[in-house]
Design an enzyme around this catalytic site. Structure first.
Site, mmCIF file in Angstrom:
data_model
loop_
_atom_site.group_PDB
_atom_site.id
_atom_site.type_symbol
_atom_site.label_atom_id
_atom_site.label_comp_id
_atom_site.label_asym_id
_atom_site.label_seq_id
_atom_site.Cartn_x
_atom_site.Cartn_y
_atom_site.Cartn_z
ATOM 1 N N ALA A 32 39.922 56.322 119.567
ATOM 2 C CA ALA A 32 39.811 54.861 119.681
ATOM 3 C C ALA A 32 39.135 54.349 118.410
ATOM 4 O O ALA A 32 38.115 53.659 118.444
ATOM 5 C CB ALA A 32 39.066 54.442 120.947
ATOM 6 N N HIS A 34 37.942 52.729 114.919
ATOM 7 C CA HIS A 34 37.749 51.365 114.404
ATOM 8 C C HIS A 34 37.236 51.482 112.968
ATOM 9 O O HIS A 34 37.078 52.596 112.440
ATOM 10 C CB HIS A 34 36.793 50.578 115.302
ATOM 11 N N HIS A 37 34.553 54.067 112.127
ATOM 12 C CA HIS A 37 35.033 55.437 111.882
ATOM 13 C C HIS A 37 35.665 55.541 110.488
ATOM 14 O O HIS A 37 35.468 56.524 109.778
ATOM 15 C CB HIS A 37 36.107 55.828 112.912
ATOM 16 N N GLN A 150 25.090 55.809 112.020
ATOM 17 C CA GLN A 150 23.729 55.436 112.413
ATOM 18 C C GLN A 150 23.685 54.719 113.769
ATOM 19 O O GLN A 150 22.666 54.683 114.434
ATOM 20 C CB GLN A 150 23.174 54.512 111.309
#
Ligand code: PAF
Length: 285
Positions: A32, A34, A37, A150
């Protein structure tokens, strides 16, 4: 982009790349995908000769079976995004491929008190599952550098601890959280929010920003209480909103006054109409 579903094929491909002297960067994900990533892929590309991304929704890290079942899966789109981002190798294993002997863990990781606070306290077993799968993936990919976001504040500390526990030679590179223009931290779970719920979810980053804007003007516990009430007023079920810093030994401290070290507001809260649990964090000093 190469796509491997089997560990043997992945290992064979990577072992010849390594013989050619290629430095491997690894981005483990649960799909999934986005922009957050993709920023990890971009960082990996900048710092390695070959980038491996894995997509595997790891059953052992879900303490809530409903959360596992509802985890968004957008595999065709993920493959396209990775290819367009210039990712070199995608590893897409099945549960059987990752856990041929079943899901029962074959070892326990001693993460110490890091595992008993915040996410650890609210998601029992979660970090053991994360440790289990990341240990397996690092063993297969054997990367020089591992790229993580993070946004998963405590997960980064856990993986750092895992690397030390196992004495691995991989360098953990932590990349900044990416936010939508309105401040919402990018997360695969955002896909489960309808437009109204997504709008409500903005209160999470707003509460953190409120704390950041008022740091130094009120005691830390008052600021976290204030942030928590803002979330509760908007119908959130708040697991925690705490001010924390990172100790030199990699543990989490809960300071009561602002010191020199970086201070983070960390939050986990369930958006009530969707039931989606979201986490976020922000350095506030
Ligand atoms: O952060 C995630 O997506 C997962 O926890 C990880 C690191 C891929 C392990 O399953």
């Amino acid at each position: 982009m190469y796509l491997f579903k089997r560990r043997d094929d992945l290992e064979r491909h990577l072992s010849s790349a390594r013989k050619e002297g290629k430095r491997i960067g690894f981005v483990p994900t649960m799909g999934a995908l986005h922009q957050g990533h993709l920023s990890l892929i971009a960082a990996a590309k900048e710092n390695s000769d070959l980038v491996v991304c894995s997509i595997f929704v790891n059953p052992t890290q879900f303490n809530d079976p409903a959360d596992f079942e509802k985890y968004p899966i957008t595999i065709d789109q993920d493959v396209q995004l990775l290819a367009a981002a210039g990712n070199d190798v995608l590893f897409l294993p099945t549960v059987q491929e990752m856990y041929p002997n079943g899901l029962t863990p074959d070892m326990h990781y001693d993460f110490g008190e890091l595992e008993s606070v915040l996410e650890g306290a609210h998601r029992p077993g979660h970090f053991q599952g994360v440790g289990q799968v990341v240990h397996k993936l690092l063993g297969l990919v054997n990367p020089d550098k591992l790229f993580m976001g993070q946004k998963d504040f405590q997960q980064c500390l856990i993986i750092n601890r895992l690397i030390k526990l196992l004495d691995l030679k991989v360098e953990l590179v932590i990349c900044p959280t990416l936010r939508e223009t309105d401040g919402l931290a990018m997360s695969s779970r955002n896909l489960r929010l309808n437009p109204t719920e997504r709008q409500n979810a903005l209160h999470i980053s707003r509460a953190l920003t409120y704390i950041k804007d008022h740091i130094g003007s009120s005691p830390l516990n008052e600021l976290s209480q204030k942030g928590m009430s803002q979330l509760k007023d908007h119908g959130f079920d708040v697991d925690y909103l705490e001010m924390v810093s990172i100790l030199p030994d990699g543990n989490i401290a809960f300071p009561s006054v602002t010191g020199e070290e970086p201070l983070y507001a960390v939050v986990a809260a369930r958006e009530n109409s969707s039931g989606v649990r979201l986490i976020d964090n922000m350095q506030v000093n």
